[in-house]
Design a protein around this motif. Structure first.
Motif, PDB file in Angstrom:
ATOM      1  N   LEU A  51      52.747  36.184 102.541  1.00 40.71           N
ATOM      2  CA  LEU A  51      53.532  36.592 101.520  1.00 40.71           C
ATOM      3  C   LEU A  51      53.070  36.655 100.080  1.00 40.71           C
ATOM      4  O   LEU A  51      51.949  36.492  99.660  1.00 40.71           O
ATOM      5  N   LEU A  52      53.031  38.343 100.448  1.00 40.42           N
ATOM      6  CA  LEU A  52      52.710  39.067  98.827  1.00 40.42           C
ATOM      7  C   LEU A  52      53.783  38.938  98.043  1.00 40.42           C
ATOM      8  O   LEU A  52      54.402  39.371  98.261  1.00 40.42           O
ATOM      9  N   VAL A  53      54.217  38.452  96.896  1.00 41.62           N
ATOM     10  CA  VAL A  53      54.842  38.612  96.052  1.00 41.62           C
ATOM     11  C   VAL A  53      54.369  38.766  94.427  1.00 41.62           C
ATOM     12  O   VAL A  53      53.580  38.197  93.968  1.00 41.62           O
ATOM     13  N   SER A  54      55.393  39.417  93.544  1.00 45.41           N
ATOM     14  CA  SER A  54      55.491  40.394  92.559  1.00 45.41           C
ATOM     15  C   SER A  54      56.849  40.546  92.016  1.00 45.41           C
ATOM     16  O   SER A  54      57.187  40.927  92.439  1.00 45.41           O
ATOM     17  N   ALA A  55      56.141  39.490  90.877  1.00 45.37           N
ATOM     18  CA  ALA A  55      58.113  39.534  89.783  1.00 45.37           C
ATOM     19  C   ALA A  55      57.651  39.414  88.748  1.00 45.37           C
ATOM     20  O   ALA A  55      56.740  39.219  87.957  1.00 45.37           O
ATOM     21  N   GLU A 114      64.306  39.781  86.473  1.00 38.26           N
ATOM     22  CA  GLU A 114      64.313  41.058  86.648  1.00 38.26           C
ATOM     23  C   GLU A 114      64.384  41.360  87.949  1.00 38.26           C
ATOM     24  O   GLU A 114      65.376  42.742  88.255  1.00 38.26           O
ATOM     25  N   SER A 115      63.349  41.485  88.312  1.00 34.43           N
ATOM     26  CA  SER A 115      63.083  41.791  89.415  1.00 34.43           C
ATOM     27  C   SER A 115      61.682  41.135  90.041  1.00 34.43           C
ATOM     28  O   SER A 115      60.726  40.430  90.056  1.00 34.43           O
ATOM     29  N   ILE A 116      61.717  40.101  91.769  1.00 35.29           N
ATOM     30  CA  ILE A 116      61.174  40.503  92.818  1.00 35.29           C
ATOM     31  C   ILE A 116      60.545  40.892  93.820  1.00 35.29           C
ATOM     32  O   ILE A 116      61.052  41.787  94.511  1.00 35.29           O
ATOM     33  N   GLN A 117      59.588  41.492  94.038  1.00 31.59           N
ATOM     34  CA  GLN A 117      58.617  41.591  95.525  1.00 31.59           C
ATOM     35  C   GLN A 117      58.108  41.423  96.165  1.00 31.59           C
ATOM     36  O   GLN A 117      56.844  40.872  95.458  1.00 31.59           O
ATOM     37  N   ALA A 118      58.542  40.991  97.440  1.00 29.23           N
ATOM     38  CA  ALA A 118      57.517  40.238  98.492  1.00 29.23           C
ATOM     39  C   ALA A 118      57.327  41.013  99.470  1.00 29.23           C
ATOM     40  O   ALA A 118      58.408  41.808 100.491  1.00 29.23           O
ATOM     41  N   THR A 119      56.579  41.186 100.176  1.00 30.39           N
ATOM     42  CA  THR A 119      55.810  41.403 101.686  1.00 30.39           C
ATOM     43  C   THR A 119      55.209  40.144 102.135  1.00 30.39           C
ATOM     44  O   THR A 119      54.575  39.835 102.033  1.00 30.39           O
TER      45      THR A 119
END
Length: 140
Positions: free
Chosen positions: A98-102, A77-82
Motif C-alpha cells: 500500500l502506497l498512501v498519501s493523505a 480531507e483526502s486519502i489516496q491509496a494505491t
C-alpha cells in the motif's frame, strides 16, 4: 446485517489461449475482459485477478482509514491509496504493498502512521486474505 457481493466470471478455453469476462453482478457497473496475458505480461485493455484484488484492497483501506481518523476526531480531507499486488506464475500472489498519501489537518506524522498501520491490519480485505473459502461445485 451481512451484505453479500457477487461477481461472475465466464471462461472459455485453456489457461494460456483462453479468455473470460468478469461481471460485477451486485452493482451491474462493469464487465471486464480477463486472460492469461494480462496476468503474466500486463497486456492493455484487459484485467487480471491481482488488479481486481488491488482495487478492492486500496478502496477498503481508504474506507477503514477514513473511519478510524474520523472516529478519533481527525476527519481526513483526502486519502489516496494505491495497492500494488504482486503475482508470480508458479508461486501465486506474493503480497500487496500500500502506497498512501493523505491530507489530515491537526495530526502528526507519527499519529498518522499509527492510524495507517491499524487500517492496513484491520480493513476487511486485508483480513480476508486469510479467510476460509467454501465451495459448491457441479458439472454442467
Amino acid at each position: 446485517m451481512a451484505l453479500t457481493s457477487e461477481a461472475t466470471t465466464i471462461w472459455k478455453g485453456t489457461l494460456f489461449e483462453g479468455s473470460g469476462d468478469v461481471s460485477l453482478d451486485s452493482s451491474g457497473l462493469a464487465t471486464f475482459g480477463v486472460n492469461w496475458d494480462a496476468r503474466a505480461a500486463g497486456v492493455a485493455n484487459t484485467t487480471n485477478p491481482e488488479e481486481l484484488l488491488a482495487a478492492s484492497h486500496s478502496a477498503c483501506f481508504c474506507m477503514a482509514l477514513s473511519l478510524a481518523l474520523a472516529q478519533a476526531g481527525h476527519p481526513a480531507e483526502s486519502i489516496q491509496a494505491t495497492a500494488a499486488v504482486t503475482f508470480e506464475a508458479g508461486r501465486g500472489v506474493l503480497g500487496s504493498h500500500l502506497l498512501v498519501s493523505a491530507r489530515v489537518p491537526g495530526i502528526t506524522e507519527e499519529e498518522f502512521e499509527r492510524f495507517a498501520d491499524d487500517a492496513k491490519a484491520n480493513c476487511p480485505i486485508s483480513q480476508a486474505l486469510a479467510i476460509p473459502i467454501t465451495i459448491e461445485a457441479e458439472l454442467a
